[in-house]
Design an enzyme around this catalytic site. Structure first.
Site, mmCIF file in Angstrom:
data_model
loop_
_atom_site.group_PDB
_atom_site.id
_atom_site.type_symbol
_atom_site.label_atom_id
_atom_site.label_comp_id
_atom_site.label_asym_id
_atom_site.label_seq_id
_atom_site.Cartn_x
_atom_site.Cartn_y
_atom_site.Cartn_z
ATOM 1 C CG HIS A 18 -2.031 -0.983 1.192
ATOM 2 N ND1 HIS A 18 -3.298 -0.438 1.672
ATOM 3 C CD2 HIS A 18 -2.307 -1.897 0.533
ATOM 4 C CE1 HIS A 18 -4.299 -1.754 1.165
ATOM 5 N NE2 HIS A 18 -3.560 -2.435 0.383
ATOM 6 C CG ASP A 115 -4.685 2.106 3.141
ATOM 7 O OD1 ASP A 115 -5.438 2.119 4.033
ATOM 8 O OD2 ASP A 115 -3.395 1.888 3.298
#
Length: 422
Positions: A18, A115
């Protein structure tokens, strides 16, 4: 429009998978759209790869990064809790520190981007009365499945993996039972309930950014946009006689850095690889290079001598391979990688894959040799190389000024301003 620079804070959960796209998004907003950007990276501990990335982006690209130590969740979740549950719990328990970090900034950000593991932090955006956007670091097809899981949960009877027919996702390519993401493998597990909560969180955001581009996934993007859903070089055995670079991590349990939550050192002590077959290094040293733990993957993929990439099909690696013009061997292991592998082999036709998933059966070295030779020497491999080069050109076009991704980012910034001025 105000002359004030828009300040975007981008919140990232632990994990290089991520962190890479978050840093790239931050750099692009900073350098191409003149935004003030702050990366808020929740970290467990600094691994070699993470350290290299943070150094690169903070030093070379002057991207402000604030590292936020993750909360200790050892007393909150069971030791056998799965990854999605652990990360979401960790992000939830870290909210007080995230809140303190944001409130102590010289000026509050105008917008919070997070995210998919960061969505419980929406409460902070609401407290500060700033708009909130979710950044999906995977692709649009996965996003379709992810958001539509709330409907599938009510419509599908029994375990998803026990079904034989693909699951229909409005406007998207259907998803086969064996391709569903890890939390959907067992509906009775806590991970599945947490996954559905994440899907709810997506619908509460003011907008969504997806790590893809228009010509790569036009069908899935159209479905999402029109609310159809929301209302290396080759890693191989030396049998193929192809030169290779193998970035190898020891198996889980051998050393700690094979575990997501227990990162350790970056290589084997004294350069030993006792988990590899006896004599492997000596037999392959003239044609191959074995690298412990981490390597500059983008630099390797962009080297002129690279002809293929055996990849686990993480979306970051997939995009890096495509934008480098390198065809792949799809070695899907977990998460949404099975979906990515299907897209690469059946839709985009830029990859080969084993007949049976590597997680279900040991892939014989003869099959690995066949795939490597097919990719590097066969007519099918040549066609895939041409296909991936076209996709690379499409990516370059999308990122160029007035390209589809550039325009989408401009629309995101305009939307941020409209949210702020309401």
């Amino acid at each position: 429009m105000s002359l004030k620079k828009l300040h975007a804070a981008i919140l990232c959960s632990p994990g290089v998978g991520h962190l890479v796209p978050v840093l790239l998004l931050g750099r692009r907003l900073l350098t191409h759209h003149n935004l003030h950007v702050t990366i808020l990276a929740v970290t467990i501990s600094t691994t070699t790869a993470q350290s290299e990335l943070l150094t690169l982006f903070t030093t070379d690209f002057h991207l402000p990064v604030i590292q936020i130590p993750a909360a200790d969740i050892s007393s909150v979740v069971s030791a056998d809790a799965k990854v999605v549950t652990r990360i979401c719990t960790m992000m939830r328990e870290t909210i007080p520190t995230i809140r303190t970090t944001i409130s102590s900034m010289e000026a509050l950000p105008d917008v919070l981007v997070g995210d998919i593991f960061s969505m419980e932090s929406w409460v902070i955006a609401e407290e500060f009365e700033i708009p909130k956007y979710v950044f999906v670091t995977g692709n649009a097809w996965f996003t379709g499945l992810f958001t539509y899981s709330l409907v599938l949960d009510k419509e599908v009877v029994g375990q998803y993996v026990d079904h034989t027919e693909p699951f229909e996702i409005p406007g998207c390519k259907p998803v086969r039972p064996e391709e569903v993401v890890d939390p959907m493998l067992d509906r009775d597990d806590e991970d599945y309930r947490v996954y559905l909560d994440q899907a709810v969180g997506v619908t509460l955001a003011d907008g969504m950014l997806i790590n893809t581009w228009e010509k790569l996934e036009p069908k899935s993007l159209d479905a999402l946009r029109n609310n159809e859903i929301l209302r290396s070089v080759v890693k191989n055995k030396p049998m193929s006689q192809q030169r290779f670079v193998w970035v190898v991590r020891p198996p889980a349990g051998h050393v700690t850095y094979g575990s997501f939550f227990k990162p350790g050192h970056s290589g084997e002590p004294n350069g030993e690889y006792d988990f590899l077959p006896e004599g492997f290094i000596n037999r392959t040293q003239k044609i191959g290079l074995v690298v412990p733990s981490w390597a500059p993957q983008i630099e390797i993929l962009n080297h002129a001598s690279v002809g293929g990439f055996l990849t686990h099909c993480g979306w970051n690696s997939t995009l890096e391979s495509i934008t480098s013009g390198v065809p792949m061997i799809a070695w899907a292991l977990y998460a949404e990688q099975r979906m990515n592998a299907t897209m690469l082999t059946e839709e985009l036709k830029v990859a080969l894959r084993p007949e049976v998933l590597p997680t279900k059966k040991v892939v014989a070295r003869e099959e690995v040799e066949r795939m490597v030779r097919g990719l590097m020497e066969g007519e099918e491999g040549k066609a895939m190389t041409e296909n991936v080069k076209r996709l690379k050109e499409g990516a370059e076009e999308a990122l160029s000024e007035n390209g589809s991704s550039y325009i989408s980012t401009c629309k995101f910034i305009e939307d941020c301003w409209s949210q702020i001025q309401r």
